[in-house]
Design a protein around this motif. Structure first.
Motif, PDB file in Angstrom:
ATOM      1  N   ASN A   1       0.929  -1.292  -0.029  1.00 37.10           N
ATOM      2  CA  ASN A   1       0.079  -0.070   0.074  1.00 37.10           C
ATOM      3  C   ASN A   1       0.830   1.293   0.159  1.00 37.10           C
ATOM      4  OD1 ASN A   1      -2.354  -1.428  -0.277  1.00 37.10           O
ATOM      5  ND2 ASN A   1      -2.569  -1.502   2.177  1.00 37.10           N
ATOM      6  N   PHE A   2       1.825   1.146   0.907  1.00 37.53           N
ATOM      7  CA  PHE A   2       2.810   2.279   0.873  1.00 37.53           C
ATOM      8  C   PHE A   2       3.534   2.685  -0.544  1.00 37.53           C
ATOM      9  CE2 PHE A   2       7.017   4.048   1.448  1.00 37.53           C
ATOM     10  CZ  PHE A   2       7.015   4.829   2.721  1.00 37.53           C
ATOM     11  N   VAL A   3       3.958   1.536  -1.076  1.00 38.45           N
ATOM     12  CA  VAL A   3       4.261   1.684  -2.416  1.00 38.45           C
ATOM     13  C   VAL A   3       3.311   2.280  -3.861  1.00 38.45           C
ATOM     14  CG1 VAL A   3       5.390   0.575  -4.529  1.00 38.45           C
ATOM     15  CG2 VAL A   3       6.135   0.043  -2.278  1.00 38.45           C
ATOM     16  N   GLY A   4       2.089   1.411  -3.290  1.00 37.89           N
ATOM     17  CA  GLY A   4       0.771   2.172  -4.040  1.00 37.89           C
ATOM     18  C   GLY A   4       0.688   3.506  -4.132  1.00 37.89           C
ATOM     19  N   ILE A   5       0.768   4.047  -2.854  1.00 36.54           N
ATOM     20  CA  ILE A   5       0.502   5.707  -2.748  1.00 36.54           C
ATOM     21  C   ILE A   5       1.813   6.434  -3.304  1.00 36.54           C
ATOM     22  CG2 ILE A   5       0.564   7.309  -0.931  1.00 36.54           C
ATOM     23  CD1 ILE A   5      -0.584   5.324   0.963  1.00 36.54           C
ATOM     24  N   GLU A   6       2.915   6.013  -3.145  1.00 39.23           N
ATOM     25  CA  GLU A   6       4.180   6.470  -4.129  1.00 39.23           C
ATOM     26  C   GLU A   6       3.798   6.556  -5.477  1.00 39.23           C
ATOM     27  OE1 GLU A   6       7.625   4.261  -2.946  1.00 39.23           O
ATOM     28  OE2 GLU A   6       7.846   5.673  -1.073  1.00 39.23           O
ATOM     29  N   ASN A   7       3.291   5.346  -5.974  1.00 43.23           N
ATOM     30  CA  ASN A   7       2.875   5.453  -7.615  1.00 43.23           C
ATOM     31  C   ASN A   7       1.960   6.326  -7.767  1.00 43.23           C
ATOM     32  OD1 ASN A   7       4.988   3.560  -7.958  1.00 43.23           O
ATOM     33  ND2 ASN A   7       3.847   1.878  -7.796  1.00 43.23           N
ATOM     34  N   GLU A   8       0.489   6.516  -6.954  1.00 37.33           N
ATOM     35  CA  GLU A   8      -0.425   7.393  -7.125  1.00 37.33           C
ATOM     36  C   GLU A   8       0.066   8.717  -7.380  1.00 37.33           C
ATOM     37  OE1 GLU A   8      -3.598   7.523  -4.629  1.00 37.33           O
ATOM     38  OE2 GLU A   8      -3.832   5.221  -4.803  1.00 37.33           O
ATOM     39  N   ILE A   9       1.101   9.179  -6.207  1.00 41.21           N
ATOM     40  CA  ILE A   9       1.378  10.611  -6.506  1.00 41.21           C
ATOM     41  C   ILE A   9       2.262  10.577  -7.874  1.00 41.21           C
ATOM     42  CG2 ILE A   9       2.946  12.297  -5.220  1.00 41.21           C
ATOM     43  CD1 ILE A   9       2.470  11.001  -2.661  1.00 41.21           C
ATOM     44  N   LEU A  10       3.093   9.887  -7.940  1.00 38.31           N
ATOM     45  CA  LEU A  10       4.009   9.734  -9.124  1.00 38.31           C
ATOM     46  C   LEU A  10       3.281   9.838 -10.560  1.00 38.31           C
ATOM     47  CD1 LEU A  10       6.848   9.300 -10.598  1.00 38.31           C
ATOM     48  CD2 LEU A  10       6.486   7.050 -10.506  1.00 38.31           C
ATOM     49  N   THR A  11       2.216   9.282 -10.645  1.00 39.38           N
ATOM     50  CA  THR A  11       1.394   9.022 -11.848  1.00 39.38           C
ATOM     51  C   THR A  11       0.614  10.368 -11.947  1.00 39.38           C
ATOM     52  OG1 THR A  11       0.825   6.713 -11.311  1.00 39.38           O
ATOM     53  CG2 THR A  11      -0.410   7.741 -13.143  1.00 39.38           C
ATOM     54  N   THR A  12       0.140  11.029 -10.803  1.00 41.38           N
ATOM     55  CA  THR A  12      -0.647  12.166 -11.074  1.00 41.38           C
ATOM     56  C   THR A  12       0.439  13.371 -11.496  1.00 41.38           C
ATOM     57  OG1 THR A  12      -1.760  11.451  -9.201  1.00 41.38           O
ATOM     58  CG2 THR A  12      -2.179  13.773  -9.679  1.00 41.38           C
ATOM     59  N   LEU A  13       1.772  13.315 -10.881  1.00 44.38           N
ATOM     60  CA  LEU A  13       2.649  14.430 -11.002  1.00 44.38           C
ATOM     61  C   LEU A  13       3.114  14.274 -12.466  1.00 44.38           C
ATOM     62  CD1 LEU A  13       4.458  16.497  -9.793  1.00 44.38           C
ATOM     63  CD2 LEU A  13       5.894  14.913  -9.655  1.00 44.38           C
TER      64      LEU A  13
END
Lengths: 303, 363
Positions: A149-161
């Motif tokens: 989940n931690f990595v998932g959140i990072e990926n979400e921020i990355l994708t949005t950015l």
């Protein structure tokens, strides 16, 4: 006569050098460049090497560092979906990939890299806020799930950015993004401390009780084992004695030869055995050898 | 003839000197120019030699060099790296540029976001700055990580690495060591987010360290930083504010250990005693058995010896044996009371009072 070829060579060399300086430029392996003609970007160059250009003021070359830049933002405070306040800071690895797109947006600034990072910071703020708001605290910290989940959140921020950067056509690419710090506001950390203190107290008591119970268990188990061992040994002892009796009985056959004598001897032994100590004997004259006392020696002899 | 050649020869000799005063300045100039051109030519040759000689360079034992020709690496991949032990040559700038990279040196980075604020002096002395209970953590200066069970702890990872792909490390990143550090920071945060506080601090220190290392290596590979991780050491402690509470648990743990050790030694003693007792029970039984068998055998032996004597004269034998035995018994007996027959020929009456043993029991 001797002077002419030398000066000629020197002159030609100088002209070549000057010409090269005017018409040729290098793009280092760490750089990208864009050539502008009268201030208008015409040719982006992303591969290193030597390139030709028209001399200034017709064409001008702008080079930018294309290596991956590190950008770390400040801690920002946001509410998670289940209303915990979290402070988060992230790091971003980004680089310039399209100098033609990058140039018009950032070249006016003194430091285009700094300016680009200011824009990234702005976009990052929104991306982070959105990501934190979508997740409960248990997605950030959780014993289960191996941190996916931690990595998932990072990926979400990355994708949005990434999509924002692309939409703005900054000529940048986000290489990677990770959470750098994850903290709680001061007052919340204090209440976490209080809870931790309680937990420690409970744990200390639990350990003590467990230890006592376990020690007690070990002792009683040892007692039980000892009893068992003694009981087994007693059984074995009885068995051994029984075997002894059986073996001894074999010798009884001898006594069968004259049971009368055997019985006499046994009684004699028993008599001696029973009168060994602290005994008081009362007897009369009929009992041998005291029957001697009944009459005189002569009397006895006369018999 | 003799004079003539003399006279003929002389004028040129004389003509020479007259010319000198006429064009002395220009002659000196041309002389100077000629020699200075010679000097310039010499200098130029030297310069050319120096120019090309300056292209020679060596590479240190812990270094690799990369030649950039017009800004582009001369070869691709491993071939681009020039090692030590050879004299290398490149065109001087601006055609070629030599970039040297230190590779053998082990680099160290330390995570920065998981530790409380301390001065270098405090760090060096190894004494943790006191923080009485109630001192809040300031997010601006104090670093910490959150564990899976919502606890706060301090943890610090020290990662050592070596540059394995110098081209990538130097030309790929503005500051690759900074990127490594970010990876370590993230690894610590990520690992802590899935470990419980007691696992990090005591029960599974190695597991936590391994998780940090694994994540750091994974990030470094994914981001292609061109480095190889050598070692990752993680140090974790409880918040200083909760020292007493954590110490209590530690001493409770020690107390538990002591109680268990005591119990185990008691257990040993009890079972050892029991097994010794059991052994002696069996031993005694064996002795009894042997005794019994031996006794019986001895008696049988005796019986066999006696039997002929008895058979010769049973009455006398009995008489003799009885008397002998009684004699021994009487010697050993404590009191002997002989009751003789009365004058009337009737047995006498005797009354006994036993009190010797009983007086002891009734006070």
């Amino acid at each position: 006569m001797k002077r002419n070829p030398l000066t000629l060579v020197i002159g030609i060399l100088l002209i070549i050098i000057f010409g090269l300086w005017l018409f040729v430029f290098q793009v280092r392996t760490t750089e990208v460049a864009v050539v502008t003609r009268f201030g208008n970007p015409t040719r982006p160059i992303t591969e290193p090497g030597a390139y030709g250009k028209l001399p200034w003021p017709i064409e001008k070359v702008w080079t930018f560092d294309k290596r991956v830049q590190n950008f770390e933002d400040q801690l920002t405070e946001r509410q998670t979906r289940d209303n915990f306040t979290l402070l988060m800071a992230v790091y971003v690895g980004w680089k310039i990939t399209d100098p033609a797109a990058f140039f018009p947006k950032f070249v006016s600034s003194d430091d285009p890299i700094k300016e680009a990072e200011r824009q990234l910071d702005r976009l990052l703020g929104n991306a982070k806020a959105a990501a934190i708001g979508r997740h409960p605290l248990s997605d950030f910290i959780s014993a289960s799930g191996n941190g996916t989940n931690f990595v998932g959140i990072e990926n979400e921020i990355l994708t949005t950015l990434q999509s924002q950067v692309q939409a703005n056509n900054y000529g940048l690419e986000i290489e990677f993004l990770g959470i750098k710090r994850l903290q709680l506001p001061s007052n919340v950390s204090q209440s976490v401390f209080d809870r931790m203190t309680e937990e420690r107290k409970r744990l200390a008591e639990q350990l003590q009780n467990e230890g006592d119970a376990e020690a007690q268990n070990i002792r009683s188990e040892a007692g039980r084992k000892a009893q068992e061992m003694l009981a087994t040994a007693r059984g074995q002892a009885t068995e051994i004695k029984g075997k002894g009796v059986a073996e001894a009985t074999k010798s009884l056959a001898v006594f069968q030869q004259n049971p009368e004598l055997a019985s006499f001897l046994l009684r004699l032994n028993a008599l001696e055995g029973s009168l060994k100590e602290r005994s008081i004997l009362v007897f009369d004259q009929n009992m041998p050898p005291f029957d001697l006392l009944r009459g005189g020696t002569t009397n006895w002899l006369s018999k | 003839m003799n004079d003539q050649p003399h006279s003929h020869d002389e004028p040129p000799e004389l003509a020479g000197p007259p010319e000198t005063p006429v064009d002395a300045g220009s002659q000196a100039l041309s002389e100077a120019l000629r020699s200075s051109f010679a000097i310039i030519r010499f200098v130029m040759i030297v310069l050319v030699v120096v120019f090309f000689a300056s292209g020679f360079f060596t590479v240190g034992p812990a270094q690799r060099a990369i030649i950039l020709r017009f800004g582009k690496p001369l070869h691709e991949g491993e071939k681009a790296l020039l090692g030590p032990g050879k004299l290398h040559w490149s065109f001087p700038y601006p055609i070629d540029e030599v970039v040297k990279v230190n590779i053998a040196g082990i680099q160290t980075v330390e995570s920065t976001t998981g530790w409380y604020a301390e001065t270098p002096e405090q760090r060096a002395s190894g004494i943790e700055p006191p923080a009485p209970q109630g001192t809040p953590l300031n997010p601006a200066v104090d670093g910490y990580v959150l564990t899976a069970d919502d606890n706060i702890i301090h943890t610090r990872a020290t990662l050592t690495y070596r540059i394995s792909e110098p081209v990538r490390y130097v030309f790929g990143f503005v500051n690759a060591s900074n990127a490594v550090q970010n990876a370590v920071d993230n690894a610590v945060l990520w690992a802590a987010s899935q470990f419980k506080v007691d696992d990090v601090l005591t029960h599974d220190v190695a597991g936590f360290q391994e998780a940090v290392r694994r994540r750091a290596v994974q990030l470094i590979e994914k981001q292609d930083l061109g480095v190889t991780v050598e070692q990752c050491v993680v140090q974790s402690i409880r918040p200083r504010q909760l020292k007493d509470a954590f110490d209590q648990v530690t001493s409770a743990e020690q107390g538990r250990g002591k109680a268990l050790i005591a119990a185990h030694s008691a257990e040993n003693q009890i079972t050892n005693q029991a097994s010794a007792d059991a052994r002696s029970l069996i031993k005694l039984a064996e002795i009894d058995r042997d005794q019994m068998v031996k006794d019986m055998a001895a008696q049988a032996e005796r019986f066999r010896d006696i039997l002929p004597q008895y058979q010769r004269s049973p009455a006398l034998f009995v008489q003799q044996q009885l008397s002998e035995t009684l004699g021994r018994v009487l010697t050993n007996a404590q009191d002997k009371i002989f009751v003789a027959e009365g004058a009337d020929g009737k047995p006498r009456e005797l009354r006994l009072l036993f009190n010797r043993e009983f007086t002891k029991r009734t006070p």
